[in-house]
Design an enzyme around this catalytic site. Structure first.
Site, PDB file in Angstrom:
ATOM      1  N   ASP A 214      40.340  67.583 105.102  1.00 18.73           N
ATOM      2  CA  ASP A 214      40.602  66.154 105.278  1.00 18.73           C
ATOM      3  C   ASP A 214      39.544  65.536 104.677  1.00 18.73           C
ATOM      4  OD1 ASP A 214      43.070  66.754 106.210  1.00 18.73           O
ATOM      5  OD2 ASP A 214      42.134  66.895 108.309  1.00 18.73           O
TER       6      ASP A 214
ATOM      7  N   SER B 218      39.926  49.146  93.345  1.00 19.79           N
ATOM      8  CA  SER B 218      39.024  50.058  94.214  1.00 19.79           C
ATOM      9  C   SER B 218      38.196  49.797  95.168  1.00 19.79           C
ATOM     10  CB  SER B 218      37.804  50.124  92.672  1.00 19.79           C
ATOM     11  OG  SER B 218      36.749  51.270  93.200  1.00 19.79           O
TER      12      SER B 218
ATOM     13  N   GLY C  42      44.496  70.813 108.662  1.00 18.79           N
ATOM     14  CA  GLY C  42      45.848  71.384 108.446  1.00 18.79           C
ATOM     15  C   GLY C  42      46.247  71.943 109.823  1.00 18.79           C
TER      16      GLY C  42
ATOM     17  N   ASN D  58      44.362  73.801 112.831  1.00 17.22           N
ATOM     18  CA  ASN D  58      43.981  72.833 114.136  1.00 17.22           C
ATOM     19  C   ASN D  58      44.460  73.689 115.342  1.00 17.22           C
ATOM     20  OD1 ASN D  58      43.133  70.837 112.183  1.00 17.22           O
ATOM     21  ND2 ASN D  58      44.935  69.840 112.320  1.00 17.22           N
TER      22      ASN D  58
ATOM     23  N   GLN E  14      55.511  66.761 109.535  1.00 29.98           N
ATOM     24  CA  GLN E  14      55.638  66.303 108.133  1.00 29.98           C
ATOM     25  C   GLN E  14      56.477  66.797 106.851  1.00 29.98           C
ATOM     26  OE1 GLN E  14      52.852  67.263 110.193  1.00 29.98           O
ATOM     27  NE2 GLN E  14      51.159  65.983 109.345  1.00 29.98           N
TER      28      GLN E  14
ATOM     29  N   ASN F 152      58.244  65.131 117.623  1.00 26.76           N
ATOM     30  CA  ASN F 152      58.041  63.763 118.187  1.00 26.76           C
ATOM     31  C   ASN F 152      59.278  62.845 118.168  1.00 26.76           C
ATOM     32  OD1 ASN F 152      58.212  62.290 115.674  1.00 26.76           O
ATOM     33  ND2 ASN F 152      55.958  62.636 115.349  1.00 26.76           N
TER      34      ASN F 152
ATOM     35  N   GLY G 238      54.130  60.317 127.103  1.00 23.94           N
ATOM     36  CA  GLY G 238      54.274  61.513 127.662  1.00 23.94           C
ATOM     37  C   GLY G 238      55.178  62.537 126.534  1.00 23.94           C
TER      38      GLY G 238
ATOM     39  N   GLY H  92      48.759  66.178 118.133  1.00 25.07           N
ATOM     40  CA  GLY H  92      50.094  66.965 118.041  1.00 25.07           C
ATOM     41  C   GLY H  92      49.651  68.412 117.950  1.00 25.07           C
ATOM     42  N   ASP H  93      48.810  68.845 117.020  1.00 20.82           N
ATOM     43  CA  ASP H  93      48.274  70.511 117.058  1.00 20.82           C
ATOM     44  C   ASP H  93      47.549  70.827 118.364  1.00 20.82           C
ATOM     45  OD1 ASP H  93      49.125  70.161 114.254  1.00 20.82           O
ATOM     46  OD2 ASP H  93      47.538  69.526 113.564  1.00 20.82           O
TER      47      ASP H  93
END
Length: 313
Positions: free
Chosen positions: A12, A36, A48, A52, A169, A192, A225, A252-253
C-alpha cells in the site's frame, strides 16, 4: 496445525495531499480531468487481506499459512514474514508480474482517490492447497482474484477443512448465484453491513436466510459493534473504545484474525466476537495495517479489563 489464510498480499502506497480535492476539481469540467497533486508526505506499507490477518494471528500465537501469489518485487515483504516466523510455503512468486499494489492519495478531509493494480494476485488460482503439504485445521478465503477465490473455496470444501468465506472487496466480481455457491461450501460467512445488504440483494436471499446456510454469519457495523448469527441466536458484540481513531485500514482484517483464533480455540461466539472487537480497536489506533503491537499476554490483560471476565480457557 496451521490456519490457512487465502487472499491478497499487497503493498500500500499512501500519499497525503495537503489540501482538499474539491478545491481543484471543477464540477463543469469533470469530463476532461487532467490534474496533478503535490504529495510531500508518502509512506509505503505492507498490506493485503491475507498478510494483515496473518500478522495479527501470529501475534496471538496462531500458526498462519498465507496462500496467495506475489510478484518479482516481493523481497521486502518476504523478509518481514521471515522475521515474524510466518510460513511462505503457500506463497507462489511469479517473476513476470508485480505484487498487487494499492496507490492511495488522501486529502485533508480524508477523501481518497485510489488505484489498485492486482498484478500477480490475478493468478492465485494457480495454487492448489493440497500441493502445499502443510496440515491445516481451519481457513479463511478472503478477497483475491476471482478464480482464486472460487478455487480455494472448492479446495477447502473438498478437503473437509472448515473455513470462513469473506468476500469483502471481491464481492463485485461475483453474481448472486456464485456468492451463494461459495457460501454453501463454507462453514462461516463474514460481511460488513453494506456487504450484507449487497449480498442479500444480489442473491435474493435475506440476511436471516443466509445465516441458516452456515454455522455462523458475522456482520460488522463499524463503530456500532457486530452481530453473530449462530445456533438460532443473534449475539450482539459491543464495540471497544479505541485509544485513538487514527487509521481504519486493516481493522476488518484484525477483527477476522480474532474470529479465527476464537474458532480454533473452541471458544463460544460471544467470547470470540469480543476478542475480534478488541483487536479491531487496537489496530485503528495505529497507522498502517501491520504496525499495531499484538502480544498475547497484553491482549489477555486488555480483554479481562475491557469485558470484566476471565480470558476463555
Amino acid at each position: 496445525m496451521a490456519i490457512l489464510i487465502s487472499g491478497s498480499v499487497a503493498y500500500d502506497t499512501i500519499m497525503v495531499f495537503q489540501d482538499q480535492f474539491k478545491n481543484h476539481l471543477l464540477p463543469d469540467q469533470l469530463h476532461i480531468i487532467s490534474i496533478s497533486f503535490l504529495v510531500p508526505e508518502m509512506r509505503k506499507e505492507l498490506g493485503g487481506c491475507a498478510g494483515n490477518i496473518a500478522y495479527t494471528l501470529k501475534g496471538l500465537g496462531g500458526d498462519p499459512l498465507i496462500v496467495g501469489t506475489v510478484g518479482s518485487d516481493f523481497g521486502p515483504y518476504a523478509a518481514r514474514l521471515d522475521q515474524q516466523g510466518i510460513s511462505r510455503a503457500g506463497i507462489k512468486e511469479l517473476s513476470e508480474h508485480f505484487t498487487a499494489q494499492c496507490f492511495v492519495t488522501t486529502d485533508l478531509d480524508d477523501n481518497q482517490i485510489a488505484a489498485f493494480h492486482p498484478g500477480a494476485m490475478n493468478f492465485s488460482h494457480f495454487i492448489n492447497t493440497k500441493d502445499i503439504g502443510v496440515p491445516v485445521e481451519l481457513g479463511i478465503v478472503g478477497p483475491d482474484g476471482k478464480l482464486g477465490m472460487q478455487a480455494r473455496c472448492r479446495q477447502l470444501a473438498e478437503a473437509g477443512v472448515p473455513f470462513i468465506f469473506d468476500p469483502g472487496q471481491g464481492m463485485p466480481l461475483f453474481s448472486g448465484e456464485e456468492l451463494l455457491e461459495m457460501t454453501e461450501q463454507a462453514d462461516y460467512l463474514t460481511l460488513n453491513d453494506y456487504e450484507a445488504e449487497v449480498m442479500a440483494r444480489k442473491s435474493g436471499v435475506s440476511i436471516a436466510d443466509l445465516a441458516r446456510k452456515v454455522k455462523a454469519l458475522i456482520v460488522t457495523y463499524g463503530g456500532e459493534g457486530s452481530e453473530i448469527y449462530a445456533d438460532g441466536e443473534i449475539h450482539r458484540i459491543p464495540v471497544v473504545k479505541a485509544e485513538a481513531v487514527v487509521d481504519p485500514t486493516g481493522c476488518g482484517d484484525a477483527f477476522r484474525a480474532g474470529l479465527l483464533y476464537g474458532i480454533s480455540q473452541g471458544w463460544d461466539w460471544p467470547s470470540t466476537g469480543r476478542l475480534a472487537s478488541l483487536l479491531g480497536a487496537l489496530k485503528i489506533a495505529r497507522r498502517g495495517a501491520q504496525n499495531h503491537q499484538v502480544v498475547l499476554a497484553d491482549i489477555k490483560a486488555q480483554y479481562e479489563k475491557e469485558f470484566g471476565q476471565r480470558w476463555p480457557g
